[in-house]
Design a protein around this motif. Structure first.
Motif, mmCIF file in Angstrom:
data_model
loop_
_atom_site.group_PDB
_atom_site.id
_atom_site.type_symbol
_atom_site.label_atom_id
_atom_site.label_comp_id
_atom_site.label_asym_id
_atom_site.label_seq_id
_atom_site.Cartn_x
_atom_site.Cartn_y
_atom_site.Cartn_z
ATOM 1 N N MET A 82 3.551 10.012 -12.011
ATOM 2 C CA MET A 82 4.534 10.463 -11.043
ATOM 3 C C MET A 82 3.955 11.554 -10.144
ATOM 4 N N LYS A 83 3.301 12.556 -10.767
ATOM 5 C CA LYS A 83 2.715 13.658 -10.007
ATOM 6 C C LYS A 83 1.626 13.157 -9.066
ATOM 7 N N LYS A 84 0.837 12.224 -9.550
ATOM 8 C CA LYS A 84 -0.268 11.684 -8.751
ATOM 9 C C LYS A 84 0.272 10.927 -7.531
ATOM 10 N N GLN A 85 1.359 10.202 -7.700
ATOM 11 C CA GLN A 85 1.958 9.451 -6.601
ATOM 12 C C GLN A 85 2.502 10.386 -5.529
ATOM 13 N N ILE A 86 3.074 11.501 -5.947
ATOM 14 C CA ILE A 86 3.599 12.484 -4.992
ATOM 15 C C ILE A 86 2.465 13.066 -4.158
ATOM 16 N N PHE A 87 1.356 13.391 -4.805
ATOM 17 C CA PHE A 87 0.224 13.954 -4.075
ATOM 18 C C PHE A 87 -0.423 12.914 -3.155
ATOM 19 N N LYS A 88 -0.444 11.649 -3.558
ATOM 20 C CA LYS A 88 -0.985 10.613 -2.673
ATOM 21 C C LYS A 88 -0.120 10.463 -1.428
ATOM 22 N N LEU A 89 1.186 10.558 -1.595
ATOM 23 C CA LEU A 89 2.091 10.518 -0.451
ATOM 24 C C LEU A 89 1.876 11.739 0.441
ATOM 25 N N LEU A 90 1.658 12.894 -0.178
ATOM 26 C CA LEU A 90 1.411 14.120 0.570
ATOM 27 C C LEU A 90 0.115 14.028 1.379
ATOM 28 N N VAL A 91 -0.909 13.413 0.828
ATOM 29 C CA VAL A 91 -2.182 13.246 1.540
ATOM 30 C C VAL A 91 -1.994 12.330 2.749
ATOM 31 N N LYS A 92 -1.228 11.263 2.586
ATOM 32 C CA LYS A 92 -0.963 10.370 3.720
ATOM 33 C C LYS A 92 -0.193 11.084 4.812
ATOM 34 N N LEU A 93 0.757 11.904 4.410
ATOM 35 C CA LEU A 93 1.527 12.685 5.374
ATOM 36 C C LEU A 93 0.635 13.685 6.093
ATOM 37 N N ASN A 94 -0.280 14.310 5.365
ATOM 38 C CA ASN A 94 -1.213 15.269 5.968
ATOM 39 C C ASN A 94 -2.076 14.612 7.033
ATOM 40 N N LYS A 95 -2.499 13.385 6.776
ATOM 41 C CA LYS A 95 -3.343 12.681 7.748
ATOM 42 C C LYS A 95 -2.594 12.434 9.048
ATOM 43 N N LEU A 96 -1.303 12.176 8.940
ATOM 44 C CA LEU A 96 -0.509 11.888 10.133
ATOM 45 C C LEU A 96 -0.106 13.145 10.892
#
Length: 48
Positions: free
Chosen positions: A1-15
């Protein structure tokens, strides 16, 4: 769960956040260094 949240955060950071990978970190302002640090923190947590 924590890993999925951070992966979403990384995608958001790129945008949303600007990228500073070609700039010298010593010449960045403190705000730009904070953005760089946040992006690094999110990326390392998404990889663990």
């Amino acid at each position: 769960m924590k890993k999925q949240i951070f992966k979403l955060l990384v995608k958001l950071n790129k945008l949303v956040l600007p990228s500073y990978y070609k700039k010298d970190p010593m010449k960045l302002s403190s705000f730009q260094k904070a953005i760089l640090g946040f992006r690094y923190w999110a990326l390392t947590n998404s990889l663990e």
